[in-house]
Every structure is written in C-alpha cells, then in structure tokens.
Motif scaffolding. Structure first.
Motif, PDB file in Angstrom:
ATOM      1  N   LYS A  45       2.947   8.784   6.122  1.00  0.00           N
ATOM      2  CA  LYS A  45       3.757   9.516   7.107  1.00  0.00           C
ATOM      3  C   LYS A  45       5.188   9.008   7.147  1.00  0.00           C
ATOM      4  O   LYS A  45       6.112   9.781   7.325  1.00  0.00           O
ATOM      5  CB  LYS A  45       3.131   9.402   8.499  1.00  0.00           C
ATOM      6  CG  LYS A  45       1.888  10.239   8.651  1.00  0.00           C
ATOM      7  CD  LYS A  45       1.321  10.130  10.047  1.00  0.00           C
ATOM      8  CE  LYS A  45       0.053  10.945  10.165  1.00  0.00           C
ATOM      9  NZ  LYS A  45      -0.617  10.760  11.430  1.00  0.00           N
ATOM     10  N   LYS A  62       1.691  12.183  -3.459  1.00  0.00           N
ATOM     11  CA  LYS A  62       1.479  11.825  -2.054  1.00  0.00           C
ATOM     12  C   LYS A  62       0.090  11.188  -1.914  1.00  0.00           C
ATOM     13  O   LYS A  62      -0.899  11.873  -1.666  1.00  0.00           O
ATOM     14  CB  LYS A  62       1.612  13.036  -1.146  1.00  0.00           C
ATOM     15  CG  LYS A  62       1.571  12.653   0.326  1.00  0.00           C
ATOM     16  CD  LYS A  62       1.980  13.789   1.220  1.00  0.00           C
ATOM     17  CE  LYS A  62       2.003  13.279   2.657  1.00  0.00           C
ATOM     18  NZ  LYS A  62       2.393  14.300   3.592  1.00  0.00           N
ATOM     19  N   GLN A  63       0.043   9.896  -2.120  1.00  0.00           N
ATOM     20  CA  GLN A  63      -1.209   9.161  -2.051  1.00  0.00           C
ATOM     21  C   GLN A  63      -1.722   9.122  -0.612  1.00  0.00           C
ATOM     22  O   GLN A  63      -0.953   8.933   0.328  1.00  0.00           O
ATOM     23  CB  GLN A  63      -1.019   7.723  -2.551  1.00  0.00           C
ATOM     24  CG  GLN A  63      -0.649   7.629  -4.004  1.00  0.00           C
ATOM     25  CD  GLN A  63      -1.824   7.937  -4.914  1.00  0.00           C
ATOM     26  OE1 GLN A  63      -2.921   7.443  -4.717  1.00  0.00           O
ATOM     27  NE2 GLN A  63      -1.592   8.779  -5.900  1.00  0.00           N
ATOM     28  N   LYS A  64      -3.019   9.320  -0.444  1.00  0.00           N
ATOM     29  CA  LYS A  64      -3.671   9.197   0.855  1.00  0.00           C
ATOM     30  C   LYS A  64      -4.976   8.465   0.613  1.00  0.00           C
ATOM     31  O   LYS A  64      -5.676   8.745  -0.356  1.00  0.00           O
ATOM     32  CB  LYS A  64      -3.963  10.563   1.468  1.00  0.00           C
ATOM     33  CG  LYS A  64      -2.719  11.343   1.846  1.00  0.00           C
ATOM     34  CD  LYS A  64      -3.106  12.630   2.515  1.00  0.00           C
ATOM     35  CE  LYS A  64      -1.872  13.369   3.002  1.00  0.00           C
ATOM     36  NZ  LYS A  64      -2.230  14.469   3.885  1.00  0.00           N
ATOM     37  N   ASP A  94      -6.632   4.686   7.806  1.00  0.00           N
ATOM     38  CA  ASP A  94      -6.078   5.656   6.865  1.00  0.00           C
ATOM     39  C   ASP A  94      -4.650   5.292   6.503  1.00  0.00           C
ATOM     40  O   ASP A  94      -3.876   4.856   7.356  1.00  0.00           O
ATOM     41  CB  ASP A  94      -6.067   7.062   7.476  1.00  0.00           C
ATOM     42  CG  ASP A  94      -7.460   7.633   7.643  1.00  0.00           C
ATOM     43  OD1 ASP A  94      -8.301   7.418   6.751  1.00  0.00           O
ATOM     44  OD2 ASP A  94      -7.714   8.294   8.663  1.00  0.00           O
ATOM     45  N   ALA A 152      -5.159  14.031  -1.061  1.00  0.00           N
ATOM     46  CA  ALA A 152      -4.229  13.179  -1.805  1.00  0.00           C
ATOM     47  C   ALA A 152      -3.787  13.861  -3.094  1.00  0.00           C
ATOM     48  O   ALA A 152      -4.561  14.584  -3.728  1.00  0.00           O
ATOM     49  CB  ALA A 152      -4.880  11.840  -2.125  1.00  0.00           C
ATOM     50  N   THR A 179      -3.833   4.511  -4.554  1.00  0.00           N
ATOM     51  CA  THR A 179      -5.134   4.151  -3.977  1.00  0.00           C
ATOM     52  C   THR A 179      -5.807   3.048  -4.771  1.00  0.00           C
ATOM     53  O   THR A 179      -6.453   2.171  -4.206  1.00  0.00           O
ATOM     54  CB  THR A 179      -6.033   5.398  -3.892  1.00  0.00           C
ATOM     55  OG1 THR A 179      -5.362   6.374  -3.093  1.00  0.00           O
ATOM     56  CG2 THR A 179      -7.373   5.077  -3.263  1.00  0.00           C
ATOM     57  N   SER A 220      -9.634   7.698  -2.172  1.00  0.00           N
ATOM     58  CA  SER A 220      -8.637   8.741  -1.944  1.00  0.00           C
ATOM     59  C   SER A 220      -9.163   9.783  -0.987  1.00  0.00           C
ATOM     60  O   SER A 220     -10.323  10.179  -1.065  1.00  0.00           O
ATOM     61  CB  SER A 220      -8.269   9.435  -3.254  1.00  0.00           C
ATOM     62  OG  SER A 220      -7.589   8.562  -4.092  1.00  0.00           O
ATOM     63  N   SER A 221      -8.292  10.238  -0.100  1.00  0.00           N
ATOM     64  CA  SER A 221      -8.614  11.366   0.761  1.00  0.00           C
ATOM     65  C   SER A 221      -8.575  12.632  -0.080  1.00  0.00           C
ATOM     66  O   SER A 221      -7.884  12.702  -1.096  1.00  0.00           O
ATOM     67  CB  SER A 221      -7.600  11.471   1.899  1.00  0.00           C
ATOM     68  OG  SER A 221      -7.631  10.310   2.681  1.00  0.00           O
ATOM     69  N   ASP A 264      -1.588   7.385   4.959  1.00  0.00           N
ATOM     70  CA  ASP A 264      -1.261   8.759   4.604  1.00  0.00           C
ATOM     71  C   ASP A 264       0.209   8.994   4.323  1.00  0.00           C
ATOM     72  O   ASP A 264       0.643  10.124   4.173  1.00  0.00           O
ATOM     73  CB  ASP A 264      -1.752   9.723   5.675  1.00  0.00           C
ATOM     74  CG  ASP A 264      -1.155   9.456   7.040  1.00  0.00           C
ATOM     75  OD1 ASP A 264      -0.168   8.699   7.133  1.00  0.00           O
ATOM     76  OD2 ASP A 264      -1.677   9.998   8.023  1.00  0.00           O
TER      77      ASP A 264
END
Length: 159
Positions: free
Chosen positions: A93, A128-130, A89, A124, A100, A120-121, A91
């Motif tokens: 942090k 704030k890309q996840k 992942d 996201a 993504t 993408s989560s 995320d």
C-alpha cells in the motif's frame, strides 16, 4: 517491550498439528440471518492451499481464522478464543514489498530466526507483490494477547 520482543516471546517453529476455525465464502457464519456451523482446517490443509491456491472468487473461497474457537463473533473470540498463529499481509500500500520468495527469510530475520511461512495472494502480480505471512506460536494465546501481538506484528510488517 518492543513489538519484536512481544512476538519473540511467543513464536517458535511449528511442531504440532493445529486446527483453526474456517468456512467457505464471506457469508459462512455461525451468526446472522442464516447461521451455520463453522468447520475446521488443519495446518496441513493450509500448507496444501499454499502449494495449490484455491481457484475461486475471493467471496466464495475457504477462509481461515487463527483461532480454535468456532465462531466469527469478535467479542467471543476476545473472551474465549485460543490463537495458535500470527497472520499478516504485505500488500504494497505504501511501498512495494519484496518478492514473496524473499519475504519469509526477511521477516524470520526480524523475528530472530523464527519460522515464517509466506505465500502469494491471488491478486499478486510480478509488478505488485502481495503476500500472506503465517508465524506459528510456541504456545496458544488468549484473544486479548493475540490482538496485541497481531497489532505488533502488523506494525512490524508496515515498517
């Protein structure tokens, strides 16, 4: 051996259908107070979920483990698990990860051009890309090897 070398020895483009341990919701387990059998999910199922993400609360959605052993018991997975992909992942942090859409190509480059799937989560946002990354392995690995590879892969993602 570097993290990239460890991963590089075991990663290749996806060529076969794989099946993984899976379940629905955080309480779906083969152990505990209300045990029930785990189910399986294929790589085709995972790709379909990447195209059409689940529309449910995280605690209720389908989850997938990168092992073919149908248990959530960590000691059993380390002893008898057969792992077919790496998962990781991004995320943001510590720093904002790249978009993504760019992640798979960047990580593939770090792994010598190996196949990397990225999606993408659910949490996201544009600011704030996840992302979750999936790297199919050339051959199945045991639980202890997987644990080492996963640690190396996640260290690579953290850099």
């Amino acid at each position: 051996m570097t993290a990239a070398q460890l991963i590089d020895q075991n990663v290749t483009p996806m060529t076969a259908e794989c099946y993984f341990a899976s379940g629905f919701g955080k309480y779906h387990s083969d152990g505990g107070k209300y045990p029930r059998p785990l189910i399986t999910a294929s790589m085709a199922n995972i790709l379909a979920m990447m195209e059409a993400p689940q529309q449910c609360a995280k605690d209720d959605c389908q989850w997938i483990m990168p092992s073919t052993l149908l248990t959530r018991d960590k000691p059993s997975q380390l002893k008898d698990g057969v792992f077919l992909t790496l998962w990781g992942d991004l995320d943001g942090k510590t720093t904002a990860p790249p978009a993504t859409a760019d992640v798979a190509g960047i990580v593939s480059g770090l792994l010598g051009g190996r196949e990397v799937l990225a999606f993408s989560s659910a949490s996201a946002t544009e600011g704030k890309q996840k992302a979750r990354l999936i790297v199919p392995l050339a051959a199945p690995v045991d639980g202890v090897t997987y644990q080492r590879m996963a640690r190396a892969f996640n260290d690579l993602l953290a850099d």
